[in-house]
Design an enzyme around this catalytic site. Structure first.
Site, PDB file in Angstrom:
ATOM      1  N   GLY A  43       1.052  -6.944   6.544  1.00  0.00           N
ATOM      2  CA  GLY A  43       2.351  -7.594   5.726  1.00  0.00           C
ATOM      3  C   GLY A  43       3.687  -7.901   6.665  1.00  0.00           C
ATOM      4  N   ASN A  51       4.503   2.184   8.859  1.00  0.00           N
ATOM      5  CA  ASN A  51       3.492   2.381   7.892  1.00  0.00           C
ATOM      6  C   ASN A  51       2.921   3.891   7.950  1.00  0.00           C
ATOM      7  OD1 ASN A  51       0.876  -0.102   7.508  1.00  0.00           O
ATOM      8  ND2 ASN A  51       3.089  -0.320   7.310  1.00  0.00           N
ATOM      9  N   ASN A 111      -5.526   0.707   8.166  1.00  0.00           N
ATOM     10  CA  ASN A 111      -5.015   0.168   6.594  1.00  0.00           C
ATOM     11  C   ASN A 111      -5.059  -1.369   6.857  1.00  0.00           C
ATOM     12  OD1 ASN A 111      -1.897  -0.213   4.932  1.00  0.00           O
ATOM     13  ND2 ASN A 111      -4.132   0.334   4.139  1.00  0.00           N
ATOM     14  N   HIS A 265      -2.334  -0.173  -2.665  1.00  0.00           N
ATOM     15  CA  HIS A 265      -2.894  -0.517  -1.195  1.00  0.00           C
ATOM     16  C   HIS A 265      -2.238   0.372  -0.080  1.00  0.00           C
ATOM     17  CE1 HIS A 265      -4.960  -3.432   1.301  1.00  0.00           C
ATOM     18  NE2 HIS A 265      -4.053  -3.723   1.923  1.00  0.00           N
ATOM     19  N   TRP A 266      -1.664   1.299  -0.376  1.00  0.00           N
ATOM     20  CA  TRP A 266      -0.961   1.811   0.687  1.00  0.00           C
ATOM     21  C   TRP A 266      -1.289   3.527   0.655  1.00  0.00           C
ATOM     22  CZ3 TRP A 266       4.720   1.316   2.190  1.00  0.00           C
ATOM     23  CH2 TRP A 266       5.209   1.218   3.629  1.00  0.00           C
TER      24      TRP A 266
END
Length: 286
Positions: A43, A51, A111, A265-266
């Site tokens: 992103g 992250n 990820n 998503h994280w």
């Protein structure tokens, strides 16, 4: 022990790999022991520290050397327009970074885009791959149940093309299941990174025009990956479909799947404590 912070763990290395000549990679490096390299997602405004700052401390405390690189074309690493699929180029960057740091073998945590890099690394450099931990990785082609690209990926590209605080909010709202986790600190930090690196945003779009997301697909080669692998997914992921997790464990010789409920998503950020326990146990005993 020196307190772990972005500034106290920050360093640069210069690598020379195909497509990355005399290229500076920024990383955060902390701890001693077996190396664990954590690869961030794709992103706008992403980076290693942002992250994984909820994960680095517990991994260091468990006796690992933790390395958080900024991928080529992200955060403090050099700018680049890629002529090959990004997962492969990012894997080369990891290999070059390991060479520069004198690391023969490492466990990989990846990820999204970082998961694609981890899969490519395991394929290209199996002798240098320890265990692999994936969280909603990219690079797996079509979905059986969802039209592609998914909602989150569409917003990601919108943010790259038309960066604004409002579009960032929209993307983060899809990014996480519990929107109360989207603090002003997180939002402003990510927005500052986006504004700091306009060249990275333009180059990402140019790279995607040269090499579409469909070219990332390594599904036909999953059976070649012999590394012990833990696949994790957020049940409510709106960026990469859950059935890709089933594709991984169905085709990789030694992979297991864990699905986090109430998670987008994280996973390593949304459910940091549970993620840290699960993954540290896998590294020690899996």
């Amino acid at each position: 022990m020196t307190e772990l912070s972005e500034s106290t763990t920050s360093k640069f290395v210069t690598i020379n790999e195909k497509g990355l000549s005399n290229f500076r990679i920024h990383l955060n490096d902390a701890g001693q022991g077996e190396a664990v390299i954590m690869l961030h997602g794709g992103g706008p405004g992403a980076g290693g520290w942002s992250n994984y700052y909820r994960n680095i401390g517990p991994f260091v405390a468990a006796g690992y050397r933790v390395i958080l690189p900024d991928a080529p074309g992200f955060n403090k690493s050099d700018a680049v327009v890629m002529d090959e699929q990004r997962g492969l180029v990012n894997a080369r960057a990891v290999k070059g970074m390991m060479d520069a740091l004198g690391i023969d073998k490492a466990h990989l945590v990846g990820n999204s885009m970082g998961g694609a890099g981890a899969l490519n690394f395991a394929l290209e450099y199996p002798e240098r791959t320890g265990k692999v931990i994936l969280m909603g990785p990219g690079g797996l082609g079509a979905s059986l149940f969802n039209p592609m690209p998914m909602e989150g990926i569409k917003l990601l590209f919108k943010l790259y093309a038309e960066p604004s605080l409002e579009t960032l909010k929209q993307m983060l709202n899809v990014f996480m299941f519990d929107q109360s986790l989207i603090t002003d600190e997180l939002l402003q930090g990510r927005w500052a990174n986006i504004q700091r690196n306009p060249e990275h945003l333009k180059n990402f779009i140019l790279s995607a025009q040269k090499v579409p997301l469909s070219a990332w697909d390594v599904s036909p080669r999953l059976g070649e990956i012999k590394a012990k692998t833990l696949v994790t997914w957020g049940r409510d992921d709106r960026f990469v479909p859950l059935d890709h997790g089933l594709k991984l464990v169905a085709n990789m010789p030694d992979a297991q799947l864990h699905v986090f409920p109430r998670c987008g998503h994280w996973a390593q950020w949304e459910h940091a404590d549970a993620f840290n326990r699960l993954t540290l146990d896998f590294l020690a005993n899996g």
